[in-house]
Scaffold this motif. Structure first.
Motif, PDB file in Angstrom:
ATOM      1  N   ILE A 219      59.327 -38.810  27.248  1.00 37.18           N
ATOM      2  CA  ILE A 219      58.466 -38.360  26.145  1.00 37.18           C
ATOM      3  C   ILE A 219      59.122 -37.197  25.405  1.00 37.18           C
ATOM      4  O   ILE A 219      59.056 -37.107  24.176  1.00 37.18           O
ATOM      5  CB  ILE A 219      57.081 -37.939  26.682  1.00 37.18           C
ATOM      6  N   ALA A 220      59.767 -36.305  26.165  1.00 32.50           N
ATOM      7  CA  ALA A 220      60.408 -35.135  25.559  1.00 32.50           C
ATOM      8  C   ALA A 220      61.548 -35.523  24.629  1.00 32.50           C
ATOM      9  O   ALA A 220      61.950 -34.726  23.777  1.00 32.50           O
ATOM     10  CB  ALA A 220      60.926 -34.204  26.652  1.00 32.50           C
ATOM     11  N   CYS A 221      62.060 -36.738  24.775  1.00 33.76           N
ATOM     12  CA  CYS A 221      63.168 -37.201  23.931  1.00 33.76           C
ATOM     13  C   CYS A 221      62.678 -37.902  22.661  1.00 33.76           C
ATOM     14  O   CYS A 221      63.483 -38.232  21.784  1.00 33.76           O
ATOM     15  CB  CYS A 221      64.064 -38.155  24.721  1.00 33.76           C
ATOM     16  N   LYS A 257      57.303 -26.940  18.250  1.00 34.33           N
ATOM     17  CA  LYS A 257      58.571 -26.208  18.159  1.00 34.33           C
ATOM     18  C   LYS A 257      59.434 -26.455  19.401  1.00 34.33           C
ATOM     19  O   LYS A 257      60.651 -26.624  19.298  1.00 34.33           O
ATOM     20  CB  LYS A 257      58.302 -24.713  18.000  1.00 34.33           C
ATOM     21  N   ILE A 258      58.796 -26.480  20.559  1.00 35.35           N
ATOM     22  CA  ILE A 258      59.532 -26.730  21.797  1.00 35.35           C
ATOM     23  C   ILE A 258      60.035 -28.169  21.834  1.00 35.35           C
ATOM     24  O   ILE A 258      61.168 -28.447  22.253  1.00 35.35           O
ATOM     25  CB  ILE A 258      58.642 -26.455  23.023  1.00 35.35           C
ATOM     26  N   LEU A 259      59.202 -29.096  21.368  1.00 34.52           N
ATOM     27  CA  LEU A 259      59.581 -30.507  21.399  1.00 34.52           C
ATOM     28  C   LEU A 259      60.717 -30.823  20.431  1.00 34.52           C
ATOM     29  O   LEU A 259      61.476 -31.775  20.646  1.00 34.52           O
ATOM     30  CB  LEU A 259      58.363 -31.379  21.092  1.00 34.52           C
ATOM     31  N   VAL A 260      60.834 -30.044  19.369  1.00 33.68           N
ATOM     32  CA  VAL A 260      61.984 -30.206  18.474  1.00 33.68           C
ATOM     33  C   VAL A 260      63.268 -29.927  19.253  1.00 33.68           C
ATOM     34  O   VAL A 260      64.270 -30.638  19.122  1.00 33.68           O
ATOM     35  CB  VAL A 260      61.870 -29.261  17.256  1.00 33.68           C
ATOM     36  N   LYS A 261      63.219 -28.902  20.083  1.00 32.41           N
ATOM     37  CA  LYS A 261      64.390 -28.544  20.889  1.00 32.41           C
ATOM     38  C   LYS A 261      64.706 -29.633  21.914  1.00 32.41           C
ATOM     39  O   LYS A 261      65.873 -29.999  22.108  1.00 32.41           O
ATOM     40  CB  LYS A 261      64.140 -27.210  21.595  1.00 32.41           C
ATOM     41  N   THR A 262      63.671 -30.171  22.573  1.00 29.94           N
ATOM     42  CA  THR A 262      63.933 -31.216  23.566  1.00 29.94           C
ATOM     43  C   THR A 262      64.421 -32.495  22.895  1.00 29.94           C
ATOM     44  O   THR A 262      65.256 -33.217  23.450  1.00 29.94           O
ATOM     45  CB  THR A 262      62.670 -31.520  24.397  1.00 29.94           C
ATOM     46  N   TYR A 263      63.914 -32.781  21.695  1.00 30.96           N
ATOM     47  CA  TYR A 263      64.362 -33.967  20.953  1.00 30.96           C
ATOM     48  C   TYR A 263      65.838 -33.843  20.590  1.00 30.96           C
ATOM     49  O   TYR A 263      66.600 -34.811  20.668  1.00 30.96           O
ATOM     50  CB  TYR A 263      63.515 -34.134  19.693  1.00 30.96           C
ATOM     51  N   GLU A 264      66.244 -32.638  20.233  1.00 26.25           N
ATOM     52  CA  GLU A 264      67.644 -32.409  19.878  1.00 26.25           C
ATOM     53  C   GLU A 264      68.545 -32.465  21.108  1.00 26.25           C
ATOM     54  O   GLU A 264      69.674 -32.944  21.036  1.00 26.25           O
ATOM     55  CB  GLU A 264      67.788 -31.052  19.189  1.00 26.25           C
ATOM     56  N   ARG A 265      68.040 -31.997  22.240  1.00 19.05           N
ATOM     57  CA  ARG A 265      68.848 -31.956  23.466  1.00 19.05           C
ATOM     58  C   ARG A 265      68.890 -33.309  24.179  1.00 19.05           C
ATOM     59  O   ARG A 265      69.846 -33.581  24.907  1.00 19.05           O
ATOM     60  CB  ARG A 265      68.284 -30.906  24.426  1.00 19.05           C
ATOM     61  N   GLY A 281      55.440 -23.624  31.760  1.00 23.05           N
ATOM     62  CA  GLY A 281      54.350 -24.347  32.394  1.00 23.05           C
ATOM     63  C   GLY A 281      53.488 -25.146  31.437  1.00 23.05           C
ATOM     64  O   GLY A 281      53.069 -26.262  31.749  1.00 23.05           O
ATOM     65  N   LYS A 282      53.207 -24.601  30.259  1.00 24.08           N
ATOM     66  CA  LYS A 282      52.341 -25.303  29.310  1.00 24.08           C
ATOM     67  C   LYS A 282      52.982 -26.588  28.803  1.00 24.08           C
ATOM     68  O   LYS A 282      52.319 -27.625  28.687  1.00 24.08           O
ATOM     69  CB  LYS A 282      51.993 -24.379  28.143  1.00 24.08           C
ATOM     70  N   THR A 283      54.278 -26.524  28.496  1.00 23.33           N
ATOM     71  CA  THR A 283      54.974 -27.722  28.022  1.00 23.33           C
ATOM     72  C   THR A 283      55.027 -28.778  29.118  1.00 23.33           C
ATOM     73  O   THR A 283      54.766 -29.963  28.874  1.00 23.33           O
ATOM     74  CB  THR A 283      56.403 -27.371  27.568  1.00 23.33           C
ATOM     75  N   VAL A 284      55.367 -28.354  30.330  1.00 27.37           N
ATOM     76  CA  VAL A 284      55.423 -29.288  31.457  1.00 27.37           C
ATOM     77  C   VAL A 284      54.063 -29.932  31.675  1.00 27.37           C
ATOM     78  O   VAL A 284      53.956 -31.148  31.888  1.00 27.37           O
ATOM     79  CB  VAL A 284      55.888 -28.561  32.737  1.00 27.37           C
ATOM     80  N   ARG A 285      53.010 -29.130  31.602  1.00 29.57           N
ATOM     81  CA  ARG A 285      51.656 -29.648  31.819  1.00 29.57           C
ATOM     82  C   ARG A 285      51.262 -30.640  30.735  1.00 29.57           C
ATOM     83  O   ARG A 285      50.664 -31.690  31.014  1.00 29.57           O
ATOM     84  CB  ARG A 285      50.672 -28.477  31.862  1.00 29.57           C
ATOM     85  N   ALA A 286      51.585 -30.331  29.494  1.00 30.22           N
ATOM     86  CA  ALA A 286      51.233 -31.227  28.390  1.00 30.22           C
ATOM     87  C   ALA A 286      51.941 -32.572  28.532  1.00 30.22           C
ATOM     88  O   ALA A 286      51.322 -33.636  28.383  1.00 30.22           O
ATOM     89  CB  ALA A 286      51.598 -30.577  27.060  1.00 30.22           C
ATOM     90  N   LEU A 287      53.230 -32.543  28.833  1.00 24.24           N
ATOM     91  CA  LEU A 287      53.987 -33.786  28.988  1.00 24.24           C
ATOM     92  C   LEU A 287      53.482 -34.584  30.186  1.00 24.24           C
ATOM     93  O   LEU A 287      53.371 -35.817  30.126  1.00 24.24           O
ATOM     94  CB  LEU A 287      55.474 -33.470  29.154  1.00 24.24           C
ATOM     95  N   ALA A 288      53.166 -33.882  31.276  1.00 22.42           N
ATOM     96  CA  ALA A 288      52.676 -34.567  32.473  1.00 22.42           C
ATOM     97  C   ALA A 288      51.340 -35.252  32.210  1.00 22.42           C
ATOM     98  O   ALA A 288      51.091 -36.369  32.686  1.00 22.42           O
ATOM     99  CB  ALA A 288      52.540 -33.569  33.621  1.00 22.42           C
ATOM    100  N   LEU A 289      50.484 -34.593  31.447  1.00 18.78           N
ATOM    101  CA  LEU A 289      49.168 -35.163  31.162  1.00 18.78           C
ATOM    102  C   LEU A 289      49.280 -36.397  30.267  1.00 18.78           C
ATOM    103  O   LEU A 289      48.594 -37.402  30.495  1.00 18.78           O
ATOM    104  CB  LEU A 289      48.276 -34.114  30.507  1.00 18.78           C
ATOM    105  N   ILE A 290      50.155 -36.337  29.270  1.00 22.29           N
ATOM    106  CA  ILE A 290      50.362 -37.503  28.407  1.00 22.29           C
ATOM    107  C   ILE A 290      50.971 -38.648  29.210  1.00 22.29           C
ATOM    108  O   ILE A 290      50.591 -39.820  29.050  1.00 22.29           O
ATOM    109  CB  ILE A 290      51.270 -37.139  27.214  1.00 22.29           C
ATOM    110  N   ALA A 291      51.915 -38.325  30.089  1.00 22.76           N
ATOM    111  CA  ALA A 291      52.523 -39.356  30.932  1.00 22.76           C
ATOM    112  C   ALA A 291      51.471 -40.030  31.804  1.00 22.76           C
ATOM    113  O   ALA A 291      51.537 -41.239  32.062  1.00 22.76           O
ATOM    114  CB  ALA A 291      53.612 -38.740  31.803  1.00 22.76           C
ATOM    115  N   ASP A 292      50.491 -39.256  32.229  1.00 24.40           N
ATOM    116  CA  ASP A 292      49.422 -39.778  33.082  1.00 24.40           C
ATOM    117  C   ASP A 292      48.409 -40.583  32.267  1.00 24.40           C
ATOM    118  O   ASP A 292      48.140 -41.762  32.553  1.00 24.40           O
ATOM    119  CB  ASP A 292      48.738 -38.602  33.779  1.00 24.40           C
ATOM    120  N   LEU A 293      47.849 -39.973  31.229  1.00 24.98           N
ATOM    121  CA  LEU A 293      46.754 -40.595  30.481  1.00 24.98           C
ATOM    122  C   LEU A 293      47.201 -41.756  29.605  1.00 24.98           C
ATOM    123  O   LEU A 293      46.518 -42.777  29.506  1.00 24.98           O
ATOM    124  CB  LEU A 293      46.063 -39.541  29.615  1.00 24.98           C
ATOM    125  N   VAL A 294      48.349 -41.601  28.959  1.00 25.47           N
ATOM    126  CA  VAL A 294      48.789 -42.602  27.984  1.00 25.47           C
ATOM    127  C   VAL A 294      49.666 -43.677  28.619  1.00 25.47           C
ATOM    128  O   VAL A 294      49.540 -44.864  28.313  1.00 25.47           O
ATOM    129  CB  VAL A 294      49.544 -41.921  26.819  1.00 25.47           C
TER     130      VAL A 294
END
Length: 360
Positions: A219-221, A257-265, A281-294
């Protein structure tokens, strides 16, 4: 590997100067003797054991069950070994609060000054990742405020760090060891000791969270706007109290803003994702929740603590006592104290403190 976690009551205040001075002196003698007797790598192994470390702190003279034992014992060891690092081949970096943020520079300084058998940046990476895992990947409610990194000339290392939870009045200590470490993000510990066990907010290093880790990295990519849209929908769908992991404190604008960086990396896996600067922690939590729910990749809320620090053991619950290792710890510390260059009174007092600790 992460070798253990200990939970201790959170106490405020500082060790009095007269006590800390004696702790420094005793720490210097004990650690120096242990290096001479067993070598620096064995000292690292022992320091990574939360029980052995607790015994050492008690011998040095601090309250056996206080959170201050961690910071004061590490501080006494670091101060006691000043000027002896090159001779012993054992280096201590970091500390409490702002001092912990100096760890990378201290590692590089020692590496430049002494003959270190590995690239200093590998050690810096180990320091950063161990802190990242216990602060962002394992979200157990304990905020890391103390980080000490010890290493030898061969590049072996151990980490002792501690977090505080002001809500429940406890501190939790985390121990890491380089020997046997295969991954920073897949069950990196062999023993976790805690008196407060139960469900936590998020455990991204649990074995059962592998799918969630993989999907989170994928998702981060992706293009940031797509992920932010999914997070916004999730915020609207999750009713209060219906899901243990919340997005209420996460700003979609900041996250983008953080996801722009992960998309570039384009991180290849969860460890690379976690290693990106700005990922918390907030970014990790958000990605984990989307991975779970979606995407249906379940999160883990299992507390990594499996051992109780202060209680149990004699009846095999929750774990059997490792009697040979237990006895060896007593023998090693006792021998070091007896051979240390101390007065008879100080030696007797140290041995009495150790005896009291092993009564618990």
């Amino acid at each position: 590997m992460r070798t253990g976690t200990a939970n201790l009551p959170l106490h405020t205040g500082n060790a009095p100067a007269w006590l800390f001075g004696r702790m420094v002196r005793l720490a210097r003698e004990i650690v120096s003797l242990l290096v001479t007797e067993f070598g620096p790598q064995e000292v690292l192994i022992r320091m990574s054991d939360p029980y052995w470390f607790q015994a050492l702190g008690c011998v040095l003279g601090f309250d056996w069950h206080s959170s201050g034992l961690t910071t004061t014992t590490c501080g006494a060891i670091k101060e006691g070994l000043k000027g002896l690092e090159g001779e012993l081949g054992l280096f201590v970096c970091g500390g409490k609060g702002g001092t912990s943020r100096k760890t990378p520079d201290e590692i590089r300084l020692y590496a430049d000054k002494h003959s270190i058998g590995v690239d200093a940046e590998r050690l810096v990476y180990a320091s950063r990742m161990s802190a990242k895992v216990d602060s962002a990947a394992v979200q157990d409610g304990y905020q890391i405020y103390h980080h000490v990194f010890l290493f030898d000339r061969s590049g072996n290392w151990t980490v002792i760090q501690q977090g505080m939870n002001e809500a429940n009045g406890w501190a939790r200590r985390y121990h890491w060891l380089s020997a046997g470490l295969e991954s920073f993000v897949i069950e990196p510990h062999t023993a976790v000791c805690s008196d407060n066990r139960g469900d936590i907010t998020l455990n991204m290093v649990a074995a059962e969270a592998e799918d969630n880790r993989n999907v989170s990295a994928q998702i981060a990519c992706e293009k940031p706007h797509k992920t932010v849209a999914e997070i916004t929908r999730a915020r609207e769908l999750i009713l209060p109290g219906r899901h243990p992991v919340t997005l209420a404190d996460i700003s979609p604008r900041y996250l983008e803003k953080i996801l722009v960086k992960t998309y570039e990396r384009q991180p290849q896996g969860f460890e690379q994702l976690l290693g990106i600067e700005g990922i918390g922690g907030k970014t990790v939590r958000a990605l984990a929740l989307i991975a779970d729910l979606v995407y249906g990749a379940p999160m883990s809320r299992r507390d990594p603590a499996v051992y109780s620090f202060a209680h149990g053991g004699k009846d095999g619950t929750p774990y059997p006592v490792d009697k040979p290792n237990y006895d060896r710890t007593i023998t090693i510390v006792k021998k070091a104290v007896e051979q240390a260059k101390l007065g008879n009174t100080e030696t007797a007092q140290a041995l009495k403190r150790m005896a009291r600790f092993y009564e618990f």
